[in-house]
Each structure stands twice: as C-alpha cells, then as structure tokens.
Scaffold this motif. Structure first.
Motif, PDB file in Angstrom:
ATOM      1  N   MET A  30       2.519   4.656  -7.662  1.00 13.43           N
ATOM      2  CA  MET A  30       2.622   3.888  -8.906  1.00 13.43           C
ATOM      3  C   MET A  30       1.541   4.302  -9.905  1.00 13.43           C
ATOM      4  O   MET A  30       0.407   4.588  -9.524  1.00 13.43           O
ATOM      5  N   LYS A  31       1.928   4.314 -11.179  1.00 10.33           N
ATOM      6  CA  LYS A  31       0.995   4.578 -12.280  1.00 10.33           C
ATOM      7  C   LYS A  31       1.120   3.426 -13.274  1.00 10.33           C
ATOM      8  O   LYS A  31       2.220   3.145 -13.763  1.00 10.33           O
ATOM      9  N   MET A  32       0.005   2.740 -13.520  1.00  2.37           N
ATOM     10  CA  MET A  32       0.025   1.526 -14.353  1.00  2.37           C
ATOM     11  C   MET A  32      -0.383   1.854 -15.795  1.00  2.37           C
ATOM     12  O   MET A  32      -1.214   2.732 -16.041  1.00  2.37           O
ATOM     13  N   ARG A  70      10.470   2.244   0.443  1.00  2.29           N
ATOM     14  CA  ARG A  70       9.352   1.929   1.344  1.00  2.29           C
ATOM     15  C   ARG A  70       9.625   2.429   2.761  1.00  2.29           C
ATOM     16  O   ARG A  70       8.730   2.952   3.433  1.00  2.29           O
ATOM     17  N   PHE A  71      10.862   2.265   3.209  1.00  6.98           N
ATOM     18  CA  PHE A  71      11.223   2.739   4.541  1.00  6.98           C
ATOM     19  C   PHE A  71      11.076   4.261   4.625  1.00  6.98           C
ATOM     20  O   PHE A  71      10.537   4.798   5.595  1.00  6.98           O
ATOM     21  N   TRP A  72      11.545   4.964   3.597  1.00  2.00           N
ATOM     22  CA  TRP A  72      11.484   6.428   3.582  1.00  2.00           C
ATOM     23  C   TRP A  72      10.033   6.917   3.541  1.00  2.00           C
ATOM     24  O   TRP A  72       9.700   7.928   4.176  1.00  2.00           O
ATOM     25  N   ILE A  73       9.171   6.219   2.818  1.00  2.38           N
ATOM     26  CA  ILE A  73       7.755   6.592   2.768  1.00  2.38           C
ATOM     27  C   ILE A  73       7.143   6.487   4.160  1.00  2.38           C
ATOM     28  O   ILE A  73       6.399   7.378   4.604  1.00  2.38           O
ATOM     29  N   ALA A 107       0.824  -1.214   0.000  1.00  2.00           N
ATOM     30  CA  ALA A 107       0.000   0.000   0.000  1.00  2.00           C
ATOM     31  C   ALA A 107       0.855   1.260   0.000  1.00  2.00           C
ATOM     32  O   ALA A 107       0.468   2.272  -0.604  1.00  2.00           O
ATOM     33  N   ASP A 108       2.033   1.216   0.663  1.00  2.00           N
ATOM     34  CA  ASP A 108       2.857   2.424   0.725  1.00  2.00           C
ATOM     35  C   ASP A 108       3.378   2.830  -0.653  1.00  2.00           C
ATOM     36  O   ASP A 108       3.429   4.005  -0.997  1.00  2.00           O
TER      37      ASP A 108
END
Length: 537
Positions: A201-203, A253-256, A195-196
């Motif tokens: 993301m753009k698909m 992910r950690f930074w988010i 989820a983060d």
C-alpha cells in the motif's frame, strides 16, 4: 507409559486441533475487518480507496537490467495500455529485446507502473509500481538421446552449451507476467492495517482524509517451470505474455501468504522445480478445490503416520512367517527402492520423493525381519546370518514358491520385452536412466502380479488372520486419497496409474477377508493363537 490405543487417540486429537487452528488462521486471512467509522461517514482513523474517485489510469511495463531505476534512461517500454480499465481482464503477447548482459547469464527486470493517463510515471506523484525479475537461474534439463544410435531431439547443439557443466545453473526466461489490481472499494481501519497488504500500500493525504493508491500485485505463483525458456547468446528477442485480471481483497491476502510460503520453502533449500509443484496446487485449482485439497492432504498425513506406526509395530512383534509370503516382502522392498530411484532420477517433487524414501527404508527393515537376518561385524566387514524356519513356515514357503513359478512364465518375458522395446524406441539421458526406467516400468505395469503370491498363500491356507490389517486399512485410505492427488501433484504418468492399480489389489484382499472369516484356532499376525491363550489361563 502410553498404550498403543491411547497414543493413537493422542495423535488424532492433536490432528483435530491442528485442523481447527488452521481453519481459524485461514478465516483470519480471507476476512478483513472494515473501519467502524466508515459506516457513519466519518473519516477519522480510516484509510479510503483512491480508486473510488474513478481516476483515468494508464499501465506501462518497462524492462531494464538494473533492479532500481531513477530516470527513463537505459530502459525499454514493452507495453503501454493508455486507457486502462481495472475491471476488464486482458492478455497480450509482446516481443522483448534481450540485452547482451542478460544473454551472458545476466538478469532482466520488469518494472510495472500504474499511473495517471498522459503523465510519465516518474513525473506522477500518485503512481504505484512494482518490480519483478523476468529471469531465473536453473539447471537445464539433460539432453535425451537414443542409446543405440546416438540420435537426439536437438539437431544442432550450440557451442556454449557443450562447454557448460550439466550441473551449472543458467539463466531462463519467464515467459509470463501476471498482474492484478485490488478493485474492492474497501475502507481500512488505519489502526489495524493487515501487515500482509500494508507492504503493498502507498498512502496519500487528500484534504482531511487518507487514501491508499491502487494496490498493484504481481502473481509470482503463475510463473511455472514448464513456461521457462533457456536464454542463450544468440537470442535477441523473447516473447512475454502479459495478462491482467482484477482480484478481491480476500484472495489477494491469501495469495500473498502463499507466495511468502513458497519463498520460505526456497530459502529452506527447495529447488525451483520443487517449489513449482507447490505452485501448481494453488494456481491450477480454484479456492474451493484448494480447501478440499488441504483437508485431503491433512488426512493423508495422518493416515501415513498411522500406517507407518502400525506397520512397524506389526513387524517389530512378528516372530513367525507363517502365512506370510517372503517373496512378496522381497518384491515390495525391491519395487519400493526402484520407484524411489526412479523418482529421484526424474527429479520429482519432494512431496512425493520424501514419503517414497521413508517407505524404502521401512521395506528394507522388513526384509531383514522376514529373512530372520542378523548382521555381525568382523572389523569393517559385515557377516550375515539367517535363522531357521519351522515346519509350518516351510509349508508357507512351498505355496510361495509354487505361486512364483507360475508367475515367472508370464512376468519375465513381459519385462524383458518391454525393456528391449524402450531401448530401441525411447530416448534416455544415460544407460542408468534406461535401466531404472525399465525396472520401474516393470514394477508399475506388472508389479501387482507380485502381490498375487500373498493372495495364493491366503487361498491355500484359507485364512487372512496373519496379515497386518490395521496397517492395511490406513494404507487403503491413503490409496484412495492418492487417487485424488494423482490429478493435483505433478508426477510421472506410470506412477499415477499405479495409484489406481493399488485400489484393485486392496479390493481383492477385502474379498478374501470376507471369504475367510476369523478362525480363533489359527495363529494371528503376532504368531499367537487365541485358543492356546485360553488353555494356559
């Protein structure tokens, strides 16, 4: 009812579970399960990286006063990297034109586009973009002047600054913009996207497979208070340093999560400066040192709790001041309150301020116990009553007064001289700021001298059995942990040096504990004697 030992065991057990749970959560953040079908070359259910197709990309940075744009009108191009290489880091400084609306306490936004080379961003269906404010609102730092001459570091003060209230937030310029692109050719499982990362993301559908476009990320943790610049009405251009570096999926992910945590702190009432202290822990250290910081902070929290618990328990049961220096207790109370007021005046991080405030309250309560003080209210007016001292306690007071007499010959001239020197040579915000700084400099520079009366009393009585050694032990562990935090958390230099001073004092206490072994005929920290107990039995 739980005994003290079982309660401590319970706290340590809860702490161990908390650390284990946190480690498991951190592992879940940095590790992402890849799509199982990707190993077999199958496309079903997998989301593939668009960067694996090696497209030719271009990076464009625009500024505008609006938070959303639909066309290229009313926007300024400040940076254009035509042949953008996602693997190569760079840093460029550009001058940004500041619109009149922004100069009048308004906001300016940066729109960062990553698109195909040679195509305008709004004409490219496969572009990705992200927006970030280049301004923030914060109360400006009060001007410091020489209290005797009135001289200031600022030679010319603008008229609009003179009319602004000191507590009114004004627009500040964020001089850094740090960009990252996730460069790993990672194949996500479409049924379990994290989820983060998903919100970045753009698909796109390319044939029978689904691809995600480059994940563009702005590192907000790099925006530090020290890089902020006040925007005034005469400013037409301001510098902006745009830096880029690639980033791995785990670190992204950690930074988010860290950025979300800082945002949550601000929603709970943390100021920009308070949040900045938390940012500094993450930005100024690498991930391995950051993990060490987490464990150190966790143990600091545990020892803080146990030290407070044992200290309160010791003084709650204390019935006699035999062997205890009342002057040292009064000094610790005074110095703790002064340090708290100093940290408050310096607008120090809440990470340092809150424990200092709790410690000040506990020291005030200990003074009440040491002086055997009771407070009775007669209407709205309090009446203070003090208890009587025994002969043994009076003997301790004699040693205490003797030690203070010798100290006063050295301490008072040094403190007065230091206060006079700072008044003549150092600039302050106000007379209150000078007074607090003079007190706290005396506390930090010579405060350890006020710990000497207790050492002198220990020497005269040839005993340390009356001291709260459990609380001392936990505080000692925290003192050594503070030595580590002194290089991590932003704090005044004098407060940082005081952390190392406490190490020396505790080593002297340890030497006295070795020098004066336990004598069971003497009273312990609760005013009790082991041999008297045995005779009663």
């Amino acid at each position: 009812m739980l005994s003290r030992s079982s309660f401590t065991s319970l706290v340590v057990g809860v702490f161990a579970v908390y650390v284990a749970h946190t480690c498991w959560v951190m592992y879940g953040i940095v590790y992402t399960r890849p799509c199982p079908a990707a190993a077999d070359g199958a496309a079903g259910g997998c989301v593939w990286p668009y960067l694996a197709r090696k497209p030719k990309l271009q990076l464009s940075v625009y500024t505008t006063t609006r938070s959303s744009i639909g066309a290229e009108s009313n926007i300024d191009l400040v940076l254009n990297v035509e042949d953008f290489d996602i693997e190569s880091k760079f840093e460029r400084t550009v001058n940004v034109s500041v619109p009149k609306k922004t100069r009048n306490n308004g906001t300016l936004y940066a729109f960062v586009f990553l698109h195909h080379a040679g195509i305008l961003p709004w004409h490219d269906g496969k572009q990705v973009h992200i927006v970030s404010p280049l301004t923030t609102y914060m109360v400006p730092k009060p001007e410091e002047i020489n209290l005797l001459t009135g001289e200031s570091d600022t030679q010319q003060i603008e008229a609009e600054k003179q009319t602004n209230a000191l507590d009114e937030p004004v627009s500040h310029w964020r001089s850094r913009l740090t960009l990252n692109v996730m460069v790993e050719d990672f194949v996500f499982d479409g049924s379990s996207l994290p989820a983060d990362v998903h919100r970045y993301m753009k698909m796109v559908q390319l044939g029978k497979t689904v691809h995600y476009l480059p994940i563009l990320f702005i590192d907000q943790l790099s925006n530090r208070v020290k890089d902020l610049m006040v925007i005034n009405r005469s400013t037409t251009e301001l510098p902006l340093t745009v830096s880029y570096d690639k980033i791995s999926l785990g670190k992204l992910r950690f930074w988010i999560h860290m950025q979300d945590a800082v945002y949550s702190l601000q929603q709970f009432g943390f100021s920009e400066k308070d949040a900045d202290e938390v940012k500094g822990i993450f930005v100024d250290t690498n991930l391995y040192f950051l993990a060490l910081t987490f464990f150190v902070a966790a143990f600091h929290l545990l020892f803080d709790f146990l030290a407070f618990k044992n200290d309160i328990s010791f003084w709650k049961k204390k019935r006699s001041m035999i062997g205890m220096s009342t002057k040292a207790v009064l000094w610790r109370c005074f110095s703790t309150v002064v340090i708290f007021l100093f940290l408050l005046d310096e607008q120090t991080s809440l990470l340092v301020l809150i424990p200092a405030g709790i410690g000040a309250v506990i020291e005030l309560w200990k003074v009440k116990k040491a002086l055997k003080m009771t407070i009775r209210w007669q209407g709205l007016r309090p009446k203070f009553q003090f208890g009587a001292y025994s002969d043994s306690e009076k003997k301790t007071e004699e040693y205490d007064a003797q030690a203070m007499k010798y100290l006063s010959y050295l301490l008072y001239p040094l403190c007065i001289g230091g206060a006079g020197y700072s008044l003549l040579n150092v600039k302050y915000k106000s007379w209150y700021s000078w007074l607090i700084n003079s007190f706290v400099n005396g506390v930090y520079a010579f405060g350890f001298l006020f710990m000497l009366p207790q050492l002198f009393v220990n020497y005269k009585m040839k005993s340390v059995a009356h001291l709260p050694w459990k609380a001392f032990t936990y505080k000692a562990f925290n003192t050594f942990i503070d030595d580590i935090f002194a290089f991590i958390i932003t704090m005044p230099t004098s407060h940082r040096l005081a952390c190392f001073r406490d190490d020396v004092v505790f080593l002297v206490y340890l030497y006295q504990r070795w020098l004066y072994p336990v004598d069971k005929s003497r009273v312990n920290e609760f005013g009790e004697c082991y041999e008297e107990k045995s005779k009663k039995k």
